[in-house]
Design a protein around this motif. Structure first.
Motif, PDB file in Angstrom:
ATOM      1  N   LEU A  55       6.114  -7.316   7.049  1.00  0.00           N
ATOM      2  CA  LEU A  55       6.941  -6.151   6.711  1.00  0.00           C
ATOM      3  C   LEU A  55       6.679  -4.977   7.661  1.00  0.00           C
ATOM      4  N   GLY A  56       5.452  -4.906   8.182  1.00  0.00           N
ATOM      5  CA  GLY A  56       5.107  -3.772   9.037  1.00  0.00           C
ATOM      6  C   GLY A  56       4.755  -2.535   8.224  1.00  0.00           C
ATOM      7  N   ILE A  57       3.825  -2.718   7.271  1.00  0.00           N
ATOM      8  CA  ILE A  57       3.393  -1.609   6.407  1.00  0.00           C
ATOM      9  C   ILE A  57       2.800  -0.497   7.262  1.00  0.00           C
ATOM     10  N   GLY A  58       3.072   0.741   6.898  1.00  0.00           N
ATOM     11  CA  GLY A  58       2.507   1.875   7.632  1.00  0.00           C
ATOM     12  C   GLY A  58       2.923   3.170   6.967  1.00  0.00           C
ATOM     13  N   THR A  59       2.392   4.279   7.469  1.00  0.00           N
ATOM     14  CA  THR A  59       2.671   5.571   6.826  1.00  0.00           C
ATOM     15  C   THR A  59       4.173   5.824   6.749  1.00  0.00           C
ATOM     16  N   GLU A  60       4.913   5.452   7.815  1.00  0.00           N
ATOM     17  CA  GLU A  60       6.362   5.686   7.796  1.00  0.00           C
ATOM     18  C   GLU A  60       7.157   4.411   7.596  1.00  0.00           C
ATOM     19  N   GLY A  61       6.453   3.315   7.375  1.00  0.00           N
ATOM     20  CA  GLY A  61       7.124   2.034   7.147  1.00  0.00           C
ATOM     21  C   GLY A  61       7.138   1.713   5.664  1.00  0.00           C
ATOM     22  N   PRO A  62       7.280   0.423   5.322  1.00  0.00           N
ATOM     23  CA  PRO A  62       7.285   0.055   3.914  1.00  0.00           C
ATOM     24  C   PRO A  62       5.915   0.270   3.260  1.00  0.00           C
ATOM     25  N   HIS A  63       5.923   0.577   1.977  1.00  0.00           N
ATOM     26  CA  HIS A  63       4.695   0.666   1.189  1.00  0.00           C
ATOM     27  C   HIS A  63       4.784  -0.404   0.099  1.00  0.00           C
ATOM     28  N   VAL A  64       3.640  -1.020  -0.225  1.00  0.00           N
ATOM     29  CA  VAL A  64       3.670  -2.083  -1.236  1.00  0.00           C
ATOM     30  C   VAL A  64       2.557  -1.899  -2.264  1.00  0.00           C
ATOM     31  N   GLY A  65       2.792  -2.502  -3.437  1.00  0.00           N
ATOM     32  CA  GLY A  65       1.788  -2.563  -4.490  1.00  0.00           C
ATOM     33  C   GLY A  65       1.914  -3.921  -5.152  1.00  0.00           C
ATOM     34  N   VAL A  66       0.934  -4.258  -6.015  1.00  0.00           N
ATOM     35  CA  VAL A  66       0.969  -5.569  -6.669  1.00  0.00           C
ATOM     36  C   VAL A  66       0.744  -5.416  -8.170  1.00  0.00           C
ATOM     37  N   VAL A  67       1.556  -6.157  -8.930  1.00  0.00           N
ATOM     38  CA  VAL A  67       1.392  -6.215 -10.388  1.00  0.00           C
ATOM     39  C   VAL A  67       1.221  -7.689 -10.742  1.00  0.00           C
ATOM     40  N   GLN A  68       0.273  -7.993 -11.616  1.00  0.00           N
ATOM     41  CA  GLN A  68       0.096  -9.390 -12.024  1.00  0.00           C
ATOM     42  C   GLN A  68       0.674  -9.589 -13.419  1.00  0.00           C
ATOM     43  N   ALA A  69       1.570 -10.592 -13.525  1.00  0.00           N
ATOM     44  CA  ALA A  69       2.165 -10.918 -14.820  1.00  0.00           C
ATOM     45  C   ALA A  69       1.386 -12.059 -15.444  1.00  0.00           C
ATOM     46  N   SER A  70       0.928 -11.857 -16.672  1.00  0.00           N
ATOM     47  CA  SER A  70       0.354 -12.957 -17.444  1.00  0.00           C
ATOM     48  C   SER A  70       0.681 -12.636 -18.892  1.00  0.00           C
ATOM     49  N   GLU A  71      -0.294 -12.717 -19.807  1.00  0.00           N
ATOM     50  CA  GLU A  71      -0.025 -12.336 -21.202  1.00  0.00           C
ATOM     51  C   GLU A  71       0.412 -10.869 -21.237  1.00  0.00           C
ATOM     52  N   HIS A  72      -0.409 -10.006 -20.596  1.00  0.00           N
ATOM     53  CA  HIS A  72      -0.074  -8.578 -20.486  1.00  0.00           C
ATOM     54  C   HIS A  72      -0.041  -8.224 -19.012  1.00  0.00           C
ATOM     55  N   PRO A  73       0.894  -7.341 -18.604  1.00  0.00           N
ATOM     56  CA  PRO A  73       0.964  -6.999 -17.171  1.00  0.00           C
ATOM     57  C   PRO A  73      -0.211  -6.127 -16.748  1.00  0.00           C
ATOM     58  N   LYS A  74      -0.648  -6.318 -15.508  1.00  0.00           N
ATOM     59  CA  LYS A  74      -1.699  -5.440 -14.979  1.00  0.00           C
ATOM     60  C   LYS A  74      -1.275  -4.947 -13.594  1.00  0.00           C
ATOM     61  N   ILE A  75      -1.202  -3.622 -13.433  1.00  0.00           N
ATOM     62  CA  ILE A  75      -0.898  -3.076 -12.105  1.00  0.00           C
ATOM     63  C   ILE A  75      -2.195  -3.148 -11.301  1.00  0.00           C
ATOM     64  N   GLU A  76      -2.219  -3.995 -10.272  1.00  0.00           N
ATOM     65  CA  GLU A  76      -3.446  -4.211  -9.498  1.00  0.00           C
ATOM     66  C   GLU A  76      -3.680  -3.072  -8.499  1.00  0.00           C
ATOM     67  N   PHE A  77      -2.616  -2.699  -7.781  1.00  0.00           N
ATOM     68  CA  PHE A  77      -2.706  -1.475  -6.958  1.00  0.00           C
ATOM     69  C   PHE A  77      -1.315  -0.898  -6.752  1.00  0.00           C
TER      70      PHE A  77
END
Length: 528
Positions: free
Chosen positions: A173-195
């Motif tokens: 994707l080319g993550i960077g200050t002016e590029g895309p930003h990403v985070g991760v959420v894990q779905a299982s019994e209850h969702p957890k926002i990882e970052f």
């Protein structure tokens, strides 16, 4: 030689969105031809899509490329011509135009819209300043949540393969200050926002964070996780950026344990573009366990094929990385994003007093049509309403009457001139109550544009302040004898940028781009 200052634009950038007299731009590849609005032939009205005009003219093909755009004066009678797969449309008059000629291709910018130019493997040399943050791929505008599957369905081993795949996508994707930003959420019994989006702005950090993710196990309550992510993940304090498309990429191994339909509706309401990457579709015997076989179509942003993506298994997924990245970076295809063009209600309040006269009244209607034309009008998009006033008020049509641009424009053409006195204050109160009242709890931002040519017989300030308190942004457009003090009293703050005046009715036309720009600026400023 080519200046590096060429701007990467989207399929929908219009002539009036460019600020310079001559501008070098770069059109992306694979724009949907049927969505182009182009007016004229050779000389195009500035309302036209730049890339659409360039394809129409034969300057580029649908593979995109460099275009030089030259601003020209407005003209009468832009013709309709069919060329290179695009049917341009007729426009009787417009305040400014542009022409398109081939730009000079710059290899550094060639990659825009086709592949990600920043995702190159690092060379062996270490940079001197390891702390310097990379700008990233500026041409990929996206705030992305990867919603990964952490259920017993996927199991620990495939969970690790999923992490590898997400890592490869993140790097490309080319993550960077002016590029895309990403985070991760894990779905299982209850969702957890990882970052969150704000936690990392360098691909290396993101890769490390993905490696560290632990497998949670449990049911695959993907619907619950999708709803939670749409509602909680994209707040400003968690790093979401104004005007950047919000995207959730849902990874599903097999099928969800819960229902996705409601989560899909919530995501669309929040202006989030949902993609579903399904891996190892349920087998025939497993289908009996799926609550709703059409779960993918109900959860994605639009059921048009663009937002769903299938991989046969978690093995050998490298070839699937680039096509997915290209989808995530084509921000003009993000049909669920809220933009000023698809998320506003604009009410027009038109002076029908006897001082206006029939032919000037027609010029007012033309002004309204030209403003309305710029917006994406639909049942889930922007909406238009008009009220005509003298001493009395008449709702010509309300926000819910017409849900297509064609019908709105035809209704405006059919408005009949009333002729009579001028009670602007009463008219503002009437419009606030009867036209904006029914939509005040909706998701769209509300705008009122008041067109008048003279002094009102009643107080305008009180009703205008009440309208603003009700969440309506007011623009006042005065012609001829309209007193500047009244216009300013009615306009929202800052008053200078919400007040327009012209001596002659023919001057209304020049104001159209500024009014549209004003609405878009207010819309962006109001977002969270």
């Amino acid at each position: 030689s080519f200046s590096l200052a060429s701007t990467a634009i989207t399929c929908f950038t219009r002539g009036l969105d460019l600020r310079k007299q001559t501008e070098d731009v770069l059109c992306p590849a694979n724009c949907p031809l049927w969505q182009f609005y182009v007016f004229g032939d050779g000389v195009y009205a500035s309302l036209s899509s730049v890339c659409g005009a360039a394809i129409h003219r034969g300057v580029i093909t649908n593979a995109g490329g460099a275009v030089r755009v030259q601003t020209l004066p407005g003209q009468e009678n832009y013709p309709a011509v069919n060329a290179n797969g695009i049917q341009s449309q007729v426009l009787s008059r417009w305040a400014s135009s542009f022409s398109v000629t081939p730009g000079t291709n710059n290899p550094a910018l060639e990659a825009v819209g086709r592949s990600v130019s920043t995702a190159r493997p690092a060379t062996g040399k270490r940079p001197k300043k390891p702390l310097e943050k990379k700008a990233g791929n500026k041409d990929c505008k996206a705030d992305i949540a990867f919603l990964i599957d952490g259920s017993y369905n996927i199991g620990q081993r495939r969970f690790n393969l999923q992490k590898n795949f997400v890592g490869k996508v993140a790097v490309m994707l080319g993550i960077g200050t002016e590029g895309p930003h990403v985070g991760v959420v894990q779905a299982s019994e209850h969702p957890k926002i990882e970052f969150y989006l704000k936690n990392f702005t360098a691909a290396k950090e993101v890769l490390f964070a993905i490696k560290e993710l632990g497998f949670r196990g449990g049911n695959s309550n993907t619907g619950k996780a999708l709803k939670h992510t749409a509602q909680k993940f994209f707040s400003m304090e968690n790093g979401a950026r104004k005007g950047i498309p919000k995207i959730i990429v849902v990874f599903l191994d097999g099928w969800p344990s819960d229902d996705l339909e409601e989560a899909g509706i919530v995501a669309r309401e929040f202006g989030v573009n949902v993609f579903i990457v399904s891996v190892a579709k349920p087998t025939t015997e497993e289908l009996g366990m799926v609550q709703d076989i059409g779960f993918i179509d109900k959860a994605v942003c639009r059921n048009n094929g663009f937002f769903s993506y299938q991989m046969p298994s978690w093995f050998g997924t490298t070839k699937y990385v680039k096509p997915l990245v290209q989808k995530l970076c084509s921000h003009e295809q993000m049909l669920c994003s809220k933009t000023c063009y698809n998320s506003v209600n604009i009410g027009f309040l038109i002076d029908g007093s006897s001082s206006v006269g029939e032919s000037n009244f027609r010029l007012m209607l033309e002004f309204i049509s030209n403003v309305a034309k710029a917006f994406e009008i639909s049942d889930i998009g922007s909406k238009i309403a008009t009220v005509q006033f003298t001493y009395d008020q008449r709702t010509e049509f309300s926000f819910t009457d017409y849900t297509t641009k064609e019908k709105v424009l035809s209704a405006i053409r059919n408005i009949r001139y009333m002729s009579g006195g001028t009670a602007t204050g009463d008219a503002i109160s009437f419009t606030t109550r009867n036209v904006f009242g029914p939509v005040k709890d909706g998701a769209n931002k509300n705008f009122l544009i008041i067109l008048t040519d003279g002094q009102s017989y009643d107080d305008v300030r009180g009703p205008a302040v009440a309208a603003q308190k009700a969440g309506i942004t007011v623009f006042s457009v005065g012609v001829a004898w309209a007193p500047l003090d009244d216009l300013k009293d009615m306009a929202s703050e800052p008053r200078e940028s919400h007040t327009f005046f012209t001596r002659e009715f023919t001057g209304l036309e020049q104001m159209v781009p500024d009014v549209i720009r004003g609405i878009c600026k207010d819309f962006l400023d109001s977002k969270q």
